[in-house]
Write an enzyme that holds these catalytic residues in place. Structure first.
Site, PDB file in Angstrom:
ATOM      1  CG  ASP A  31      -2.259   0.732   1.101  1.00  0.00           C
ATOM      2  OD1 ASP A  31      -3.208   0.390   0.732  1.00  0.00           O
ATOM      3  OD2 ASP A  31      -1.982   1.958   0.985  1.00  0.00           O
ATOM      4  CG  PHE A 166     -20.409 -10.579  -2.660  1.00  0.00           C
ATOM      5  CD1 PHE A 166     -20.882  -9.980  -3.642  1.00  0.00           C
ATOM      6  CD2 PHE A 166     -19.332 -11.697  -3.305  1.00  0.00           C
ATOM      7  CE1 PHE A 166     -21.041 -10.051  -4.996  1.00  0.00           C
ATOM      8  CE2 PHE A 166     -19.518 -11.908  -4.762  1.00  0.00           C
ATOM      9  CZ  PHE A 166     -20.294 -11.095  -5.483  1.00  0.00           C
ATOM     10  CE  LYS A 239     -19.299  -5.032  -4.815  1.00  0.00           C
ATOM     11  NZ  LYS A 239     -19.106  -5.185  -3.389  1.00  0.00           N
ATOM     12  CG  LEU A 285     -37.477  -7.200   3.482  1.00  0.00           C
ATOM     13  CD1 LEU A 285     -38.637  -8.083   3.471  1.00  0.00           C
ATOM     14  CD2 LEU A 285     -37.735  -5.769   2.138  1.00  0.00           C
ATOM     15  N   GLY A 288     -36.291   2.526   7.571  1.00  0.00           N
ATOM     16  CA  GLY A 288     -35.560   3.372   8.541  1.00  0.00           C
ATOM     17  C   GLY A 288     -35.125   4.600   7.576  1.00  0.00           C
ATOM     18  N   GLY A 292     -26.990   4.068   3.897  1.00  0.00           N
ATOM     19  CA  GLY A 292     -25.583   4.745   3.520  1.00  0.00           C
ATOM     20  C   GLY A 292     -24.326   4.207   3.733  1.00  0.00           C
ATOM     21  CB  CYS A 295     -20.511  -0.201  -0.439  1.00  0.00           C
ATOM     22  SG  CYS A 295     -18.958  -0.325   0.129  1.00  0.00           S
ATOM     23  NE  ARG A 363     -15.581   5.433   3.940  1.00  0.00           N
ATOM     24  CZ  ARG A 363     -14.867   4.265   3.531  1.00  0.00           C
ATOM     25  NH1 ARG A 363     -14.200   4.416   2.356  1.00  0.00           N
ATOM     26  NH2 ARG A 363     -14.980   3.086   3.960  1.00  0.00           N
TER      27      ARG A 363
HETATM   28  C1  UGA Z   1     -22.602  -3.492   1.359  1.00  0.00           C
HETATM   29  C2  UGA Z   1     -23.042  -5.043   0.846  1.00  0.00           C
HETATM   30  O1  UGA Z   1     -24.064  -5.492   1.687  1.00  0.00           O
HETATM   31  C3  UGA Z   1     -21.802  -6.007   0.858  1.00  0.00           C
HETATM   32  O2  UGA Z   1     -22.292  -7.490   0.423  1.00  0.00           O
HETATM   33  C4  UGA Z   1     -20.846  -5.504  -0.334  1.00  0.00           C
HETATM   34  O3  UGA Z   1     -19.498  -6.202  -0.342  1.00  0.00           O
HETATM   35  C5  UGA Z   1     -20.354  -4.013   0.292  1.00  0.00           C
HETATM   36  O4  UGA Z   1     -21.469  -3.028   0.374  1.00  0.00           O
HETATM   37  C6  UGA Z   1     -19.446  -3.532  -0.591  1.00  0.00           C
HETATM   38  O5  UGA Z   1     -19.933  -3.268  -1.903  1.00  0.00           O
HETATM   39  O6  UGA Z   1     -18.322  -3.594  -0.370  1.00  0.00           O
HETATM   40  P1  UGA Z   1     -21.829  -2.642   3.726  1.00  0.00           P
HETATM   41  O7  UGA Z   1     -21.576  -1.250   2.837  1.00  0.00           O
HETATM   42  O8  UGA Z   1     -20.817  -2.833   4.592  1.00  0.00           O
HETATM   43  O9  UGA Z   1     -22.016  -3.776   2.752  1.00  0.00           O
HETATM   44  O10 UGA Z   1     -23.330  -1.994   4.624  1.00  0.00           O
HETATM   45  P2  UGA Z   1     -24.602  -3.042   4.606  1.00  0.00           P
HETATM   46  O11 UGA Z   1     -24.437  -3.833   5.881  1.00  0.00           O
HETATM   47  O12 UGA Z   1     -24.919  -3.572   3.608  1.00  0.00           O
HETATM   48  O13 UGA Z   1     -25.679  -1.731   4.946  1.00  0.00           O
HETATM   49  C7  UGA Z   1     -25.733  -0.613   3.893  1.00  0.00           C
HETATM   50  C8  UGA Z   1     -26.698   0.307   4.559  1.00  0.00           C
HETATM   51  O14 UGA Z   1     -28.085  -0.023   4.461  1.00  0.00           O
HETATM   52  C9  UGA Z   1     -26.383   1.047   5.886  1.00  0.00           C
HETATM   53  O15 UGA Z   1     -26.504   2.318   6.012  1.00  0.00           O
HETATM   54  C10 UGA Z   1     -27.690   0.110   6.707  1.00  0.00           C
HETATM   55  O16 UGA Z   1     -28.016   0.580   7.649  1.00  0.00           O
HETATM   56  C11 UGA Z   1     -28.923   0.014   5.827  1.00  0.00           C
HETATM   57  N1  UGA Z   1     -29.847  -0.987   5.720  1.00  0.00           N
HETATM   58  C12 UGA Z   1     -29.545  -2.144   5.748  1.00  0.00           C
HETATM   59  C13 UGA Z   1     -31.061  -0.400   5.977  1.00  0.00           C
HETATM   60  O17 UGA Z   1     -31.487   0.687   5.997  1.00  0.00           O
HETATM   61  N2  UGA Z   1     -32.039  -1.661   6.234  1.00  0.00           N
HETATM   62  C14 UGA Z   1     -31.828  -2.767   6.042  1.00  0.00           C
HETATM   63  O18 UGA Z   1     -32.646  -3.519   6.152  1.00  0.00           O
HETATM   64  C15 UGA Z   1     -30.617  -3.236   5.812  1.00  0.00           C
END
Ligand code: UGA
Length: 484
Positions: A31, A166, A239, A285, A288, A292, A295, A363
């Site tokens: 890095d 993922f 993806k 599901l 809220g 955010g 990703c 972020r």
């Molecule tokens: C997401 C994907 O879930 C991963 O599979 C993927 O690898 C990753 O992006 C990426 O592309 O690197 P992540 O950004 O860590 O992962 O976040 P999540 O856990 O998926 O949550 C994303 C947002 O959705 C959060 O703000 C969470 O609060 C919101 N969320 C999630 C909801 O509002 N409702 C839900 O039911 C689930």
């Protein structure tokens, strides 16, 4: 196998490198971030991730992983080279590929360096797989290939593959060792077989049986993990489509939530009932504040941009994004319905700054977007987050963006104690669903608020219990409770 991970101090690169080292491979994480590399060499992880400390420690101790800024040394005998650098969103949603391009140019430069005598290898040993982990638009792999093939020294042989990740932030190591699938897009059987061998311990192949992998994670104990062999374009689309689909589920349930409010239904009950259908399932599901983080929105915007660039109008994807962007405005409007439309000099206690629980990553956090809106109307913000505290280093602060920095700076005070944040507040606004917020003493909080009002924009709390305590309570898509 010998592996090099470029972008190895970033989130995806670090989790990938550590995971592969723990499976028994010899890994070098490269890095350009000097400070992070120095910390990692000391066994100190710059990212917060469940269980990362012990995994880092045992692989450093066993000599299975090392961290460096020097690409040329690390490449010499690597059989697989991962590109895991960031591809942030530009203003128009297009992925910024400058880091990927720079890596490809550096790879070419290193491969073209004269071989030192001790490195001289036979032609069959000069073959490498370059695996792109960064999320890049479909044509970008051709761009990388174009750079690598430019003036390549004779005898250097490589294949490019797409191996999307993922991983969910906060549980990345768990997701690495227990993936639902491993996707490899390639155009040669040799490259696919190399990647299959690399992940054999996870997918239940020969390395797991050989016993040379780490006992804690390296054994294939569960059912075999599907290894999806496909073409390059399909791997990249898997993806993008997966993240867009998760985003679509969240926007869908948020739309249903607003409808539930108007119809007197409860979105938690509705989502629970829907999810029992195995064709639907329960995941993603939760209504809220919307999605955010670094990703989902970035990849959705990038997919929209890819569609347009290819002459297709992605109406559905656009409405998924639009629904999410409106969520912040609607949350602010609903807060005003509860405490009055004049927010000037009203004190709002914000619980939760991170984009989701169990991370200090802010972020693209929806919480900060709400805060920015409230500040524009003159509210005073007293905030709390279990992992974002005054003076504590923030995850990924270098790629936080000016909006997030401005919003965090706009907060009047960030408290270490949620009770202090709520002291004297006109309303408590729950913006991140940290489970510990459900465990607070809401009698104590009520007694120190100007006005016992809670707007739970993550539907985390027990509305009935709060109503019994005399709170005015509202969630999203659930029945509101008036103060007695
Ligand atoms: C997401 C994907 O879930 C991963 O599979 C993927 O690898 C990753 O992006 C990426 O592309 O690197 P992540 O950004 O860590 O992962 O976040 P999540 O856990 O998926 O949550 C994303 C947002 O959705 C959060 O703000 C969470 O609060 C919101 N969320 C999630 C909801 O509002 N409702 C839900 O039911 C689930």
């Amino acid at each position: 196998m010998k592996v090099c991970v470029i972008g190895g101090a970033g989130y995806v690169g670090l989790v990938t490198g550590l995971g592969l080292a723990d499976l028994g491979h010899r890994v070098v994480n490269v890095d350009i971030d000097e400070a992070r590399i120095a910390r990692l060499r000391q066994g100190d992880s710059p990212i917060h991730e469940e269980g990362i400390g012990p995994v880092l420690e045992r692989n450093l101790e066993a000599g299975r992983i090392r961290f460096t800024q020097e690409l040329s040394d690390s490449l010499a005998d690597s059989e697989v080279v991962f590109i895991a650098v960031g591809t942030p969103s530009q203003g128009d949603g297009q992925a910024d590929l400058s880091a990927v391009i720079e890596v490809a140019e550096n790879l070419l430069r290193c491969w073209n360096l004269p071989e030192r005598p001790q490195e001289r290898r036979g032609p069959h040993e000069r073959y490498r797989v370059v695996a792109v982990k960064s999320t890049v638009p479909v044509g970008a792999i051709d761009l990388v290939r174009g750079i690598l093939c430019r003036e390549l020294r004779e005898g250097v042989d490589f294949d490019l593959v797409s191996n999307p990740e993922f991983l969910r932030e906060g549980q990345g190591l768990h997701d690495f060792f227990h993936p639902d699938r491993i996707v490899v897009g390639a155009c040669s059987d040799r490259a696919t077989q190399t990647m299959r061998a690399l992940y054999a311990a996870i997918i239940g192949g020969p390395a797991a049986a050989s016993g040379e992998t780490d006992a804690e994670h390296g054994q294939a104990t569960g059912p075999a993990v599907p290894f999806v062999e496909t073409d390059l374009a399909s791997a990249q689309m898997i993806k993008y489509a997966s993240n867009a689909f998760l985003a679509a589920r969240i926007s869908f349930i948020n739309e249903i939530a607003w409808l539930c409010e108007r119809l007197g239904a409860d979105v938690k009950e509705v989502a629970g009932g829907m999810g029992l259908d195995p064709r639907i399932g329960h995941a993603y599901l939760e209504a809220g504040l919307g999605f955010g983080g670094p990703c989902l929105e970035k990849d959705l915007k990038s997919l929209i941009q890819i569609a347009e660039a290819n002459g297709y109008e992605p109406q559905f994807l656009r409405s998924v994004l639009d629904r999410n962007e409106r969520q912040v405005e609607e949350v602010v409007a609903k807060l005003k319905q509860m405490i009055g439309s004049l927010l000037y000099q009203r004190t709002i206690a914000v619980f939760g700054l991170a984009f989701k629980p169990n991370t200090n990553d802010i972020r693209n956090s929806a919480s900060l977007k709400v805060i920015r809106r409230l500040k524009q109307e003159g509210a005073t913000i007293k905030a709390h987050d279990p992992m974002v505290s005054p003076g504590a280093p923030l995850a990924h602060s270098e790629s936080m963006g000016s909006d997030a920095s401005a919003s965090i700076d706009a907060i009047d005070t960030i408290f270490d104690d949620p009770y202090e944040a709520a002291d004297g507040a006109d309303a408590v606004l729950i913006l991140t669903d940290w489970p510990q917020y459900a465990e607070l003493d809401y009698t104590r909080i009520r007694d120190h608020m100007v006005n016992p009002c809670i707007f739970d924009a993550r539907n985390l709390l027990d509305s009935k219990a709060l109503g019994d305590l005399g709170y005015q309570y509202a969630g999203i898509g659930v029945a509101a409770v008036s103060s007695r």
